[in-house]
Design a protein around this motif. Structure first.
Motif, PDB file in Angstrom:
ATOM      1  N   GLY A   8       0.841  -1.195   0.000  1.00 23.79           N
ATOM      2  CA  GLY A   8       0.000   0.000   0.000  1.00 23.79           C
ATOM      3  C   GLY A   8       0.875   1.242   0.000  1.00 23.79           C
ATOM      4  N   ASN A   9       0.735   2.049  -1.039  1.00 28.66           N
ATOM      5  CA  ASN A   9       1.478   3.314  -1.133  1.00 28.66           C
ATOM      6  C   ASN A   9       0.548   4.431  -0.655  1.00 28.66           C
ATOM      7  OD1 ASN A   9       2.903   5.586  -1.855  1.00 28.66           O
ATOM      8  ND2 ASN A   9       2.709   5.278  -4.075  1.00 28.66           N
ATOM      9  N   TRP A  10       0.774   4.881   0.576  1.00 31.50           N
ATOM     10  CA  TRP A  10      -0.123   5.883   1.157  1.00 31.50           C
ATOM     11  C   TRP A  10       0.081   7.268   0.537  1.00 31.50           C
ATOM     12  CZ3 TRP A  10      -0.654   5.280   7.214  1.00 31.50           C
ATOM     13  CH2 TRP A  10      -0.983   3.949   7.511  1.00 31.50           C
ATOM     14  N   GLY A  96      11.420   5.430  -7.833  1.00 27.88           N
ATOM     15  CA  GLY A  96      11.085   5.725  -9.224  1.00 27.88           C
ATOM     16  C   GLY A  96       9.601   5.752  -9.513  1.00 27.88           C
ATOM     17  N   HIS A  97       8.790   6.032  -8.496  1.00 26.41           N
ATOM     18  CA  HIS A  97       7.350   6.156  -8.740  1.00 26.41           C
ATOM     19  C   HIS A  97       7.113   7.236  -9.807  1.00 26.41           C
ATOM     20  CE1 HIS A  97       3.108   6.981  -8.100  1.00 26.41           C
ATOM     21  NE2 HIS A  97       3.039   5.778  -7.552  1.00 26.41           N
ATOM     22  N   SER A  98       6.085   7.058 -10.609  1.00 27.28           N
ATOM     23  CA  SER A  98       5.871   8.012 -11.713  1.00 27.28           C
ATOM     24  C   SER A  98       5.633   9.428 -11.196  1.00 27.28           C
ATOM     25  CB  SER A  98       4.704   7.567 -12.589  1.00 27.28           C
ATOM     26  OG  SER A  98       3.518   7.606 -11.848  1.00 27.28           O
ATOM     27  N   GLU A  99       5.093   9.552  -9.964  1.00 28.71           N
ATOM     28  CA  GLU A  99       4.901  10.909  -9.412  1.00 28.71           C
ATOM     29  C   GLU A  99       6.252  11.550  -9.086  1.00 28.71           C
ATOM     30  OE1 GLU A  99       2.094   9.751  -6.415  1.00 28.71           O
ATOM     31  OE2 GLU A  99       0.625   9.337  -7.991  1.00 28.71           O
ATOM     32  N   ARG A 100       7.228  10.740  -8.697  1.00 29.35           N
ATOM     33  CA  ARG A 100       8.585  11.268  -8.459  1.00 29.35           C
ATOM     34  C   ARG A 100       9.217  11.644  -9.798  1.00 29.35           C
ATOM     35  NH1 ARG A 100       9.419  12.813  -3.710  1.00 29.35           N
ATOM     36  NH2 ARG A 100      11.429  13.338  -4.572  1.00 29.35           N
ATOM     37  N   TYR A 168       5.041  -2.694 -12.300  1.00 36.30           N
ATOM     38  CA  TYR A 168       4.615  -2.112 -13.577  1.00 36.30           C
ATOM     39  C   TYR A 168       3.401  -1.240 -13.302  1.00 36.30           C
ATOM     40  CZ  TYR A 168       2.180  -1.520 -17.976  1.00 36.30           C
ATOM     41  OH  TYR A 168       1.514  -0.962 -19.033  1.00 36.30           O
ATOM     42  N   GLU A 169       3.574   0.062 -13.504  1.00 40.14           N
ATOM     43  CA  GLU A 169       2.504   1.014 -13.224  1.00 40.14           C
ATOM     44  C   GLU A 169       2.285   1.927 -14.430  1.00 40.14           C
ATOM     45  OE1 GLU A 169       1.834   1.515  -8.762  1.00 40.14           O
ATOM     46  OE2 GLU A 169       3.250   3.032  -9.381  1.00 40.14           O
ATOM     47  N   PRO A 170       1.368   1.557 -15.320  1.00 36.79           N
ATOM     48  CA  PRO A 170       1.092   2.452 -16.451  1.00 36.79           C
ATOM     49  C   PRO A 170       0.608   3.801 -15.904  1.00 36.79           C
ATOM     50  CG  PRO A 170      -0.525   0.644 -16.337  1.00 36.79           C
ATOM     51  CD  PRO A 170       0.509   0.369 -15.296  1.00 36.79           C
ATOM     52  N   ALA A 173      -2.964   4.856 -15.715  1.00 35.63           N
ATOM     53  CA  ALA A 173      -3.884   4.099 -14.852  1.00 35.63           C
ATOM     54  C   ALA A 173      -3.752   4.505 -13.388  1.00 35.63           C
ATOM     55  CB  ALA A 173      -3.607   2.604 -14.994  1.00 35.63           C
ATOM     56  N   ILE A 174      -2.790   5.373 -13.076  1.00 31.19           N
ATOM     57  CA  ILE A 174      -2.561   5.720 -11.673  1.00 31.19           C
ATOM     58  C   ILE A 174      -3.497   6.829 -11.214  1.00 31.19           C
ATOM     59  CG2 ILE A 174      -0.886   6.614 -10.009  1.00 31.19           C
ATOM     60  CD1 ILE A 174       1.274   5.188 -11.554  1.00 31.19           C
ATOM     61  N   GLY A 175      -4.314   6.495 -10.241  1.00 32.17           N
ATOM     62  CA  GLY A 175      -5.219   7.481  -9.645  1.00 32.17           C
ATOM     63  C   GLY A 175      -6.323   7.945 -10.584  1.00 32.17           C
ATOM     64  N   THR A 176      -6.501   7.253 -11.693  1.00 27.82           N
ATOM     65  CA  THR A 176      -7.482   7.700 -12.681  1.00 27.82           C
ATOM     66  C   THR A 176      -8.756   6.859 -12.660  1.00 27.82           C
ATOM     67  OG1 THR A 176      -6.508   6.200 -14.313  1.00 27.82           O
ATOM     68  CG2 THR A 176      -5.686   8.470 -14.291  1.00 27.82           C
ATOM     69  N   TYR A 212       1.672  -5.290 -10.178  1.00 32.02           N
ATOM     70  CA  TYR A 212       0.959  -4.345 -11.044  1.00 32.02           C
ATOM     71  C   TYR A 212       0.427  -3.213 -10.163  1.00 32.02           C
ATOM     72  CZ  TYR A 212      -2.669  -1.967 -13.507  1.00 32.02           C
ATOM     73  OH  TYR A 212      -3.427  -0.960 -14.042  1.00 32.02           O
ATOM     74  N   GLY A 213       0.473  -1.992 -10.671  1.00 33.39           N
ATOM     75  CA  GLY A 213      -0.114  -0.864  -9.956  1.00 33.39           C
ATOM     76  C   GLY A 213      -0.843   0.044 -10.921  1.00 33.39           C
ATOM     77  N   GLY A 214      -1.991   0.537 -10.508  1.00 30.75           N
ATOM     78  CA  GLY A 214      -2.789   1.443 -11.343  1.00 30.75           C
ATOM     79  C   GLY A 214      -4.251   1.149 -11.135  1.00 30.75           C
ATOM     80  N   SER A 215      -4.859   1.901 -10.187  1.00 30.00           N
ATOM     81  CA  SER A 215      -6.299   1.775  -9.906  1.00 30.00           C
ATOM     82  C   SER A 215      -6.731   0.356  -9.555  1.00 30.00           C
ATOM     83  CB  SER A 215      -7.114   2.319 -11.084  1.00 30.00           C
ATOM     84  OG  SER A 215      -6.852   3.703 -11.244  1.00 30.00           O
ATOM     85  N   VAL A 216      -5.876  -0.358  -8.806  1.00 30.36           N
ATOM     86  CA  VAL A 216      -6.300  -1.671  -8.302  1.00 30.36           C
ATOM     87  C   VAL A 216      -7.325  -1.438  -7.200  1.00 30.36           C
ATOM     88  CG1 VAL A 216      -5.577  -3.799  -7.133  1.00 30.36           C
ATOM     89  CG2 VAL A 216      -4.071  -2.737  -8.834  1.00 30.36           C
ATOM     90  N   ASN A 217      -8.420  -2.186  -7.251  1.00 27.18           N
ATOM     91  CA  ASN A 217      -9.460  -2.065  -6.225  1.00 27.18           C
ATOM     92  C   ASN A 217     -10.033  -3.451  -5.942  1.00 27.18           C
ATOM     93  OD1 ASN A 217     -11.540  -2.658  -8.146  1.00 27.18           O
ATOM     94  ND2 ASN A 217     -11.419  -0.553  -8.874  1.00 27.18           N
ATOM     95  N   VAL A 235      -0.707  -0.637  -4.466  1.00 26.06           N
ATOM     96  CA  VAL A 235      -2.043  -0.048  -4.387  1.00 26.06           C
ATOM     97  C   VAL A 235      -1.955   1.371  -3.850  1.00 26.06           C
ATOM     98  CG1 VAL A 235      -4.348  -0.359  -3.397  1.00 26.06           C
ATOM     99  CG2 VAL A 235      -2.900  -2.367  -3.812  1.00 26.06           C
ATOM    100  N   GLY A 236      -2.559   2.332  -4.540  1.00 23.07           N
ATOM    101  CA  GLY A 236      -2.575   3.712  -4.059  1.00 23.07           C
ATOM    102  C   GLY A 236      -3.867   4.008  -3.316  1.00 23.07           C
ATOM    103  N   GLY A 237      -4.811   4.634  -4.016  1.00 23.63           N
ATOM    104  CA  GLY A 237      -6.052   5.096  -3.392  1.00 23.63           C
ATOM    105  C   GLY A 237      -6.755   4.053  -2.518  1.00 23.63           C
TER     106      GLY A 237
HETATM  107  C1  PEP Z   1       0.278   4.205  -7.081  1.00 21.84           C
HETATM  108  O1  PEP Z   1       0.375   5.383  -6.839  1.00 21.84           O
HETATM  109  O2  PEP Z   1       1.281   3.469  -6.963  1.00 21.84           O
HETATM  110  C2  PEP Z   1      -1.013   3.710  -7.527  1.00 21.84           C
HETATM  111  C3  PEP Z   1      -1.059   2.571  -8.132  1.00 21.84           C
HETATM  112  O3  PEP Z   1      -2.118   4.508  -7.271  1.00 21.84           O
HETATM  113  P1  PEP Z   1      -3.658   4.139  -7.534  1.00 21.84           P
HETATM  114  O4  PEP Z   1      -3.872   2.737  -7.009  1.00 21.84           O
HETATM  115  O5  PEP Z   1      -4.425   5.162  -6.780  1.00 21.84           O
HETATM  116  O6  PEP Z   1      -3.865   4.182  -9.008  1.00 21.84           O
END
Ligand code: PEP
Length: 258
Positions: A8-10, A96-100, A168-170, A173-176, A212-217, A235-237
């Motif tokens: 979990g990435n807070w 190396g997170h895409s936000e960084r 792998y975080e497209p 797909a992050i936070g979208t 995998y990372g990107g809007s996993v719920n 996992v972000g959000g």
């Molecule tokens: C993330 O920031 O690494 C991420 C995957 O965010 P989210 O799950 O909110 O898309």
């Protein structure tokens, strides 16, 4: 056999009071879950790491940071070293997170320095790679991923490569709320494994954990995590509420483990 790893990435969320509530809730809810084949990592902001470290003692939850600097110590105002993270019980660090990359101009070369420093201090780097929407639409996803992988792993020995996780975080797909389809994600994961096998060996590639990372719920987690080459999720959000984070971990426990 690769274990599923859910992290979990807070991000920049939760003060220490909120941290206490969330960690306690995750801890309580995890107790009722059979999680033999799943590792759980939480990555709170720097200000919450010490308190989180104390709260998870004696539990199976592991601690990670969201960033670090590549020097041992010294006049680097505002930075945090690998040694400092290690001293408070961190075992992982997201690099190396895409936000960084996007907001703080981090390059593959810079991330590579941090990766080496993290491994030196026995921190497992969770190294993020991923293409932008423009990259995917121009059909250059694989070129982008290959350049990133070669850059961030440059100079790593066979021994060092066994001590990393790739996420792998497209970026699109992050936070979208738009996740890659399980098939789209799996295809890139297989491609990453192919690059690693070319750079190192097939055996090394087979052992590598690729999240995998990107809007996993909780709704899409099982379909993503049951793919052959998806070994977990960053996992972000959805990690900011115990309920959704636990349900994603629950989905991972249901998956076939290779
Ligand atoms: C993330 O920031 O690494 C991420 C995957 O965010 P989210 O799950 O909110 O898309």
């Amino acid at each position: 056999m690769r274990k599923k790893i859910i992290a979990g990435n807070w991000k920049m969320n939760k003060d220490i009071h909120e941290t206490v509530s969330l960690v306690n809730e995750i801890k309580d809810r995890l107790n009722g879950l059979s999680k033999n084949n799943v590792d759980v990592i939480i990555c709170p902001p720097f200000t919450s790491l010490v308190i989180a470290s104390g709260l998870i003692k004696g539990s199976t939850i592991k601690l990670g940071a969201q960033n670090m600097y590549h020097k041992d110590d010294g006049a680097y105002t505002g930075e945090i070293s690998a040694r400092m993270l290690k001293s408070i019980g961190c075992e992982y660090v997201i690099l190396g997170h895409s936000e960084r990359r996007q907001y703080f101009s981090e390059t593959n070369e810079f991330i590579n320095l941090k990766v080496k420093q993290a491994i030196l201090y026995n921190l497992i780097p969770i190294i993020c790679v991923g293409e932008t929407l423009e990259g995917r639409e121009s059909k250059v996803t694989k070129n982008i991923i290959e350049t990133q992988i070669k850059g961030v792993l440059s100079g790593l020995t066979q021994e060092q490569i066994n001590k990393i996780i790739i996420a792998y975080e497209p970026v699109w797909a992050i936070g979208t709320g738009k996740n890659a389809t399980p098939e789209q994600a799996n295809e890139v994961h297989q491609f990453i494994r192919k690059i690693i096998s070319r750079l190192y060996s097939w055996d090394t590639a087979e052992r590598l954990t690729i999240q995998y990372g990107g809007s996993v719920n909780p709704q899409n987690a099982y379909d993503l995590l049951s793919q052959s080459d998806i070994d977990g999720a960053l996992v972000g959000g959805a990690c900011l509420k115990a309920d959704s984070f636990i349900n994603i971990i629950g989905a991972a426990t249901q998956c076939y483990v290779k």
